[in-house]
Scaffold this active site. Structure first.
Site, short mmCIF file in Angstrom:
data_model
loop_
_atom_site.label_atom_id
_atom_site.label_comp_id
_atom_site.label_asym_id
_atom_site.label_seq_id
_atom_site.Cartn_x
_atom_site.Cartn_y
_atom_site.Cartn_z
CG ASP A 106 23.85 22.69 0.50
OD1 ASP A 106 23.61 23.85 0.84
OD2 ASP A 106 24.52 22.36 -0.51
N1 URA Z 1 29.10 24.01 -0.45
C1 URA Z 1 27.96 23.40 -0.83
O1 URA Z 1 27.68 23.29 -2.00
N2 URA Z 1 27.15 22.94 0.13
C2 URA Z 1 27.42 23.04 1.44
O2 URA Z 1 26.63 22.58 2.28
C3 URA Z 1 28.62 23.67 1.82
C4 URA Z 1 29.45 24.15 0.84
#
Ligand code: URA
Length: 230
Positions: A106
């Site tokens: 993310d």
């Molecule tokens: N899980 C998440 O919620 N975000 C990420 O970036 C990776 C795994």
């Protein structure tokens, strides 16, 4: 160019000519491919330093694949489109435009992101079929001990998510999963009443993050194999 590694004939042709593996196999099966002057009909033949001809013309050895470990800072998107600051902006490599991220982190997440131009590798690392572990260090709001419930699994919408390993150390949680649905770790934490304050990936398969935030380095062949646990 660095020495070419041993590759299957169908991969050699598909990479060299930029065609699909299926089309490359078709060329081989229809006797249009010669290796060192001999027609070859076995797509799995291993080639290295050989003259490969298609329809009588020699083709160039494909370039080596590139594999990069990046410690992604927050604020960069794991994509190759240039609308926002992307992780590619952090990679000062002459062939950066060929690269794509292996799965996503993310925008607000940090840590280990692999970038490559090897689509087969990407598929294997992110497909749940291959069970490649991903380990995250997560700081949450709420009682971190709640995360232990994730060892039994939680239902989130139509999914059932289960952690392979949970370790609680003060307010930091280490969680290991072997799939990677969109926002999976955040959704898992929310399902047990925790809200994620920060999320950092620290390991993929047998490869541990070892560069500083914002920095990158190329991986060796051995490290690439380690990702897949080999
Ligand atoms: N899980 C998440 O919620 N975000 C990420 O970036 C990776 C795994």
């Amino acid at each position: 160019m660095k020495g070419m590694k041993v590759v299957r004939l169908d991969k050699f042709i598909s990479k060299s000519l930029g065609i699909s593996r299926k089309d490359s196999k078709q060329l081989i099966l229809s006797k249009r491919v010669k290796v060192n002057g001999k027609i070859i009909q076995d797509p799995s033949l291993k080639v290295k330093d050989k003259i490969v001809e298609v329809d009588g013309s020699p083709i160039e050895s494909p370039e080596e694949n590139i594999y990069i470990m990046l410690n992604k800072p927050a604020g960069f998107v794991s994509s190759t489109s240039d609308k926002e600051s992307t992780v590619l902006d952090l990679i000062d490599h002459p062939r950066v435009r060929e690269l794509h991220p292996v799965g996503r982190l993310d925008k607000d997440a940090t840590g280990l992101l692999i970038l490559t131009n090897d689509g087969d590798f990407t598929h294997k690392v992110i497909s749940p079929k291959y069970h490649v572990e991903k380990e995250y260090e997560v700081i949450v709001e709420g009682n971190p001990q709640n995360a232990l419930k994730l060892l039994e699994g939680v239902k989130v919408g139509k999914h059932f998510f289960k952690a392979l390993k949970i370790e609680v150390n003060g307010d930091a949680i280490h969680i290991v999963i072997d799939e990677g649905k969109y926002h999976q770790v955040k959704l898992m934490m929310e399902a047990v009443g925790l809200s994620v304050r920060s999320l950092k990936r620290i390991r993929i398969g047998g490869l541990k993050l070892d560069v500083e935030e914002g920095k990158w380095r190329e991986l060796s062949e051995e490290e690439v194999r380690k990702v897949m646990g080999k």
